[in-house]
Design a protein around this motif. Structure first.
Motif, PDB file in Angstrom:
ATOM      1  N   LEU A 115     -54.500 -26.617  32.525  1.00 44.58           N
ATOM      2  CA  LEU A 115     -53.534 -27.053  32.789  1.00 44.58           C
ATOM      3  C   LEU A 115     -52.409 -27.154  31.631  1.00 44.58           C
ATOM      4  N   GLN A 149     -53.066 -34.235  47.040  1.00 44.53           N
ATOM      5  CA  GLN A 149     -53.837 -33.488  45.838  1.00 44.53           C
ATOM      6  C   GLN A 149     -54.663 -33.045  46.254  1.00 44.53           C
ATOM      7  N   ILE A 203     -55.016 -29.181  45.874  1.00 41.27           N
ATOM      8  CA  ILE A 203     -54.590 -29.403  44.776  1.00 41.27           C
ATOM      9  C   ILE A 203     -56.289 -28.492  44.447  1.00 41.27           C
ATOM     10  N   HIS A 204     -57.137 -29.943  44.212  1.00 40.46           N
ATOM     11  CA  HIS A 204     -58.173 -29.512  43.559  1.00 40.46           C
ATOM     12  C   HIS A 204     -59.598 -28.882  44.860  1.00 40.46           C
ATOM     13  N   MET A 219     -58.274 -25.299  43.152  1.00 36.00           N
ATOM     14  CA  MET A 219     -58.442 -24.555  42.049  1.00 36.00           C
ATOM     15  C   MET A 219     -60.549 -24.748  41.899  1.00 36.00           C
ATOM     16  N   ARG A 234     -53.897 -24.006  36.688  1.00 39.70           N
ATOM     17  CA  ARG A 234     -52.263 -24.917  37.581  1.00 39.70           C
ATOM     18  C   ARG A 234     -51.195 -25.456  36.240  1.00 39.70           C
ATOM     19  N   LYS A 267     -47.500 -26.602  35.910  1.00 38.86           N
ATOM     20  CA  LYS A 267     -46.728 -27.792  36.509  1.00 38.86           C
ATOM     21  C   LYS A 267     -45.433 -28.012  35.366  1.00 38.86           C
ATOM     22  N   ARG A 316     -49.781 -36.408  36.919  1.00 40.18           N
ATOM     23  CA  ARG A 316     -51.125 -36.750  37.772  1.00 40.18           C
ATOM     24  C   ARG A 316     -51.887 -35.171  37.222  1.00 40.18           C
ATOM     25  N   GLU A 336     -56.179 -37.036  36.420  1.00 41.02           N
ATOM     26  CA  GLU A 336     -56.669 -36.942  37.848  1.00 41.02           C
ATOM     27  C   GLU A 336     -56.667 -35.271  38.135  1.00 41.02           C
ATOM     28  N   GLU A 337     -56.773 -34.835  37.743  1.00 40.77           N
ATOM     29  CA  GLU A 337     -56.900 -33.489  37.998  1.00 40.77           C
ATOM     30  C   GLU A 337     -58.445 -33.090  37.296  1.00 40.77           C
ATOM     31  N   TYR A 354     -62.085 -26.716  30.882  1.00 41.00           N
ATOM     32  CA  TYR A 354     -61.301 -26.904  31.480  1.00 41.00           C
ATOM     33  C   TYR A 354     -59.934 -27.178  29.619  1.00 41.00           C
TER      34      TYR A 354
END
Length: 478
Positions: free
Chosen positions: A220, A279, A282-283, A286, A298, A300, A309, A312-313, A324
């Motif tokens: 991320l 969203q 997007i999940h 991934m 990811r 951003k 967000r 949330e991810e 991650y």
């Protein structure tokens, strides 16, 4: 002249530096780091060299150069200001088959001291053949940014594992894939976190499963507001390791250009009032790519944990067992305000700053307007261009003066940046008149008046400069 690159093992071997000044000190220092037995020949030593001699780190031949100084020497450096002496030493070194470096004289030198990127035991040397040493230094500075500092610890780890790797993976192609997977897997991330034991365990697990594809992962990554120079070094490395990049619409083309050339780029457009990718989708992307063994970034705009967000991810990735990592970015409030010359806090005008999002009616209704309307604080409003009338109305209704300065920073940090200023009572009028559009950050507070006096980037602010409010007495004595 084409030079043969050579890394010399000078550990415990005698070398000679002729010259006791700053240049001789610099040459002696790098030779000491290589483990050489350094002798400095000179009538006098500068303070640093004298200290090293008193400490027993170097030997000293006091006096002017004598031919016998070259006896039993492996390598010699001429670092004086005497060109005649340097030419004489070069002739002697040639006759004795000694490598000599004559400072600032490529023609007399039989070896050149390169600019070095040190990731011990990994060493990267850059040479211009002695013709443009400043260029070599500039290239070294560029490489310092690109070469991950953990390459040294990684090389040490692999040195310990080398025999096991060669035994288990005798096939060269399989062994090469193992190293590629190692560089793209969790080992580097663990070394960056100073988790040596976990990194060793991960490398061993990868060795056990070297004949199968490793699992994928997601980074991320915050891209910052648009200026590629604001991307972090770790972010740059993540982009260069990515197989797949899922990026927001507002990530600048200049930032995307820094990514690995053959990485798959997928735009997951999420923009205020214009959501093409949900969203949930997007999940799903991934998960799909990570489960296929790919390294996913990811990407951003700004920072993923400031109205991005990102939480949330991560919850989704953790719930599905996907590895991650988070690489922060410079959030818009910090970057855009800085590029507009607006300090978010100021001893005389603002002792606190609040980051607020106002991208929809629902978020507007949940804000604590009484607190937001207080004086002597700065409000940085994200994604608020569609709610400016409501913002203006609520702040004034809860006590914020209509004369309070504001600044709208559109496309902050990018070449097309615009800064529109005015007072809170004219916010909607000014934004409409200048046709403000996303991406834009709204700054409300006394500090916004400084945009005209402290501007340094791009075009001057649009609008009439407002007076900066005088500090209260207690601020002057703080």
């Amino acid at each position: 002249m084409k030079l043969y690159p050579l890394f010399a093992d000078l550990s415990g071997r005698p070398v000679l530096v002729v010259g006791g000044g700053v240049v001789g000190e610099r040459k002696a220092s790098s030779l000491l780091e290589a483990g050489a037995r350094v002798t400095v020949g000179a009538p006098e030593l500068n303070p640093t060299l004298r200290t090293w001699w008193e400490q027993g780190r170097i030997s000293w031949r006091a006096g002017t150069f004598e031919d016998a100084w070259l006896d039993d020497i492996w390598l010699v450096v001429a670092a004086t200001s005497d060109a005649v002496l340097h030419a004489h030493m070069a002739v002697l070194a040639e006759a004795r088959r000694l490598f000599i470096n004559v400072v600032d004289d490529a023609a007399l030198s039989s070896f050149h001291v390169p600019a070095v990127v040190d990731r011990a035991p990994v060493t990267i040397a850059i040479s211009s053949g002695g013709h443009a040493p400043m260029l070599a230094r500039l290239l070294r500075e560029r490489l310092e940014l690109l070469i991950d500092p953990v390459m040294g610890p990684l090389a040490s780890l692999l040195a310990d594992m080398r025999s096991r790797i060669r035994t288990r993976l005798p096939d060269l192609a399989v062994r090469r894939r193992y190293y590629e997977h190692l560089l793209g897997g969790p080992v580097l991330s663990l070394l960056r976190r100073r988790q040596q034991a976990l990194a060793e365990a991960a490398a061993e697990r990868l060795l056990e499963t070297a004949h199968t594809d490793p699992g994928g992962s997601v980074v991320l990554l915050g891209a910052g507001p648009g200026d590629p120079g604001l991307l972090t070094l770790r972010g740059l490395r993540a982009l260069n390791e990515a197989d797949v990049i899922l990026h927001d619409r507002l990530v600048s083309a200049e930032v995307l250009a820094l990514a690995r050339r053959d990485a798959e780029r997928i735009e997951v457009a999420k923009q205020a009032g214009n959501h093409h990718t949900t969203q949930a989708q997007i999940h799903a992307l991934m998960l799909e790519h990570a489960r296929a063994g790919r390294r996913v970034v990811r990407l951003k705009g700004g920072d993923p944990f400031v109205f991005g967000r990102g939480g949330e991810e991560l919850e989704f990735l953790r719930g599905h067992g996907i590895a991650y990592e988070v690489v922060p970015g410079i959030t818009a409030a910090l970057a855009c305000a800085a590029y507009a010359g607006i300090p978010l806090t100021h001893r005389d005008h603002a002792q606190s700053v609040r980051l607020v999002t106002a991208h929809c009616q629902g978020s507007i209704d949940t804000l604590d307007w009484q607190a937001l309307a207080q004086e002597r604080q700065t409000l940085a409003v994200y994604m608020g261009t569609s709610e400016l009338p409501r913002l203006q109305q609520q702040l004034i209704a809860h006590g914020r003066a209509g004369t309070t300065p504001f600044a709208i920073i559109e496309n902050g940090s990018r070449p097309e940046q615009r800064v529109i200023t005015g007072s809170l009572s004219t916010l909607v009028e000014r934004a409409t008149g200048y046709d403000v559009c996303s991406p834009a950050l709204l700054v409300i507070g006394e500090v916004a008046a400084l945009a005209h006096t402290l501007a340094w980037f791009g075009r001057p602010p649009l609008g009439t400069a407002l007076p900066v409010s005088s500090p209260k007495p207690e601020a002057l004595t703080a």
